[in-house]
Design a protein around this motif. Structure first.
Motif, PDB file in Angstrom:
ATOM      1  N   GLY A 263       0.807  -1.215   0.000  1.00  0.00           N
ATOM      2  CA  GLY A 263       0.000   0.000   0.000  1.00  0.00           C
ATOM      3  C   GLY A 263       0.836   1.258   0.000  1.00  0.00           C
ATOM      4  O   GLY A 263       2.070   1.238   0.015  1.00  0.00           O
ATOM      5  N   ALA A 264       0.143   2.412   0.021  1.00  0.00           N
ATOM      6  CA  ALA A 264       0.807   3.704  -0.100  1.00  0.00           C
ATOM      7  C   ALA A 264       1.829   3.935   1.012  1.00  0.00           C
ATOM      8  O   ALA A 264       2.925   4.447   0.766  1.00  0.00           O
ATOM      9  CB  ALA A 264      -0.235   4.825  -0.104  1.00  0.00           C
ATOM     10  N   ALA A 265       1.483   3.553   2.240  1.00  0.00           N
ATOM     11  CA  ALA A 265       2.402   3.773   3.360  1.00  0.00           C
ATOM     12  C   ALA A 265       3.671   2.942   3.187  1.00  0.00           C
ATOM     13  O   ALA A 265       4.789   3.425   3.424  1.00  0.00           O
ATOM     14  CB  ALA A 265       1.714   3.434   4.675  1.00  0.00           C
ATOM     15  N   ALA A 266       3.515   1.690   2.756  1.00  0.00           N
ATOM     16  CA  ALA A 266       4.677   0.825   2.559  1.00  0.00           C
ATOM     17  C   ALA A 266       5.532   1.331   1.404  1.00  0.00           C
ATOM     18  O   ALA A 266       6.768   1.329   1.485  1.00  0.00           O
ATOM     19  CB  ALA A 266       4.218  -0.607   2.282  1.00  0.00           C
ATOM     20  N   ARG A 267       4.889   1.787   0.330  1.00  0.00           N
ATOM     21  CA  ARG A 267       5.640   2.323  -0.805  1.00  0.00           C
ATOM     22  C   ARG A 267       6.421   3.558  -0.401  1.00  0.00           C
ATOM     23  O   ARG A 267       7.574   3.733  -0.787  1.00  0.00           O
ATOM     24  CB  ARG A 267       4.706   2.653  -1.968  1.00  0.00           C
ATOM     25  N   GLN A 268       5.798   4.421   0.384  1.00  0.00           N
ATOM     26  CA  GLN A 268       6.480   5.636   0.796  1.00  0.00           C
ATOM     27  C   GLN A 268       7.674   5.317   1.694  1.00  0.00           C
ATOM     28  O   GLN A 268       8.715   5.973   1.616  1.00  0.00           O
ATOM     29  CB  GLN A 268       5.511   6.570   1.532  1.00  0.00           C
ATOM     30  N   GLN A 269       7.525   4.314   2.548  1.00  0.00           N
ATOM     31  CA  GLN A 269       8.638   3.926   3.411  1.00  0.00           C
ATOM     32  C   GLN A 269       9.830   3.452   2.583  1.00  0.00           C
ATOM     33  O   GLN A 269      10.983   3.767   2.894  1.00  0.00           O
ATOM     34  CB  GLN A 269       8.203   2.834   4.380  1.00  0.00           C
ATOM     35  N   LEU A 270       9.559   2.680   1.528  1.00  0.00           N
ATOM     36  CA  LEU A 270      10.629   2.189   0.665  1.00  0.00           C
ATOM     37  C   LEU A 270      11.184   3.304  -0.208  1.00  0.00           C
ATOM     38  O   LEU A 270      12.390   3.537  -0.253  1.00  0.00           O
ATOM     39  CB  LEU A 270      10.090   1.047  -0.211  1.00  0.00           C
ATOM     40  N   HIS A 271      10.303   4.001  -0.887  1.00  0.00           N
ATOM     41  CA  HIS A 271      10.680   4.999  -1.878  1.00  0.00           C
ATOM     42  C   HIS A 271      11.319   6.224  -1.243  1.00  0.00           C
ATOM     43  O   HIS A 271      12.144   6.908  -1.867  1.00  0.00           O
ATOM     44  CB  HIS A 271       9.421   5.398  -2.664  1.00  0.00           C
TER      45      HIS A 271
END
Length: 269
Positions: A92-100
């Motif tokens: 999800g968006a939160a996980a993507r933001q953490q990685l990105h």
């Protein structure tokens, strides 16, 4: 919000499209010649759109029958906790933001060497999706920079890390290593310039079940660095099939040529 939307759109396009016939053809060639070797080292030109698609295809193919696959990327080991968390997430968006949002992925384009791209992020996401379907897949970084800036120290440390990861593989597992094409050499080239007067990473692993593949292209561009990092054109090659090399002094076990390479969508437009 717009940045996240653009990244998500690009990611969905990458995931929604079928893997190109060219990537599939190249994967088939690599399968044929690499056979049962457990450590497959892919020597790439950094920063292209096509190579992450090829790697995705290989991981998909090798893991389809339940075989555990470890993909080792030329990323800093410090990224491993975030990679592990992302692979276990819902994407999800939160996980993507953490990685990105990690500092590794936010270097200005003219200062990084091409290992960072939205195409690489899309590769990680596609493997997360496969893992969520039950595939036995892990992704790790193995880059261990040397504090003294010495190229040989870096190759030594990366080789030691890959050896450690290889020894921890479960029975029957495969390990795919994506690296720059110089690191993938089985021997230092004769007459190498001073910056290449090192024992390449792969040459330090020849006692293992290693198979080194040089990923080339007939034409196109890749992302490369000299004084600055920019898109650089590749010299055009005459069409050629795979080239197997068994000579004792070989640099690679196999050379393959994709029809064309193009610069990936870099993280910091």
């Amino acid at each position: 919000m717009h940045t996240i939307f653009r990244w998500t759109t690009a990611l969905m396009l990458a995931l929604g499209m079928a893997v190109t016939a060219h990537a599939d053809d190249t994967a088939t060639q690599i399968h044929k010649y690499a056979a049962d070797h457990r450590m497959l080292v892919l020597g790439e030109l950094h920063g292209t759109r096509e190579t992450p698609l090829l790697v995705r295809q290989l991981v998909d193919d090798y893991s389809r029958d339940g075989t555990p696959v470890l993909l080792a990327l030329e990323l800093k080991r410090a990224e491993n906790p975030t990679l592990r968390d992302y692979l276990a997430s819902d994407g999800g968006a939160a996980a993507r933001q953490q990685l990105h949002g990690r500092a590794f992925w936010t270097v200005p384009d003219d200062q990084h060497d091409g290992r960072r791209s939205r195409d690489m992020l899309a590769l990680v996401e596609s493997l997360r999706a496969l893992k969520a379907q039950g595939r036995v897949i892990d992704v790790v970084g193995y880059d261990v920079n040397s504090s003294d800036g010495n190229n040989q120290t870096r190759d030594d440390r990366m080789a030691a890390e890959l050896r450690r990861l290889y020894r921890r593989l479960p029975d029957g597992a495969r390990m795919l290593v994506l690296t720059g094409n110089v690191h993938a050499m089985l021997q230092r080239p004769a007459g190498a310039p001073p910056e290449m007067q090192t024992q390449p990473m792969a040459s330090l692993l020849r006692d293992l079940d290693i198979y080194s593949v040089r990923l080339g292209a007939l034409r196109g561009q890749a992302w490369a660095c000299a004084d600055t990092c920019v898109a650089r054109s590749l010299p055009e090659q005459v069409a050629s099939g795979p080239r197997v090399d068994t000579h004792a002094g070989r640099q690679y076990d196999l050379w393959v040529w994709m029809p064309e390479l193009s610069v990936g969508t870099l993280v910091d437009p």
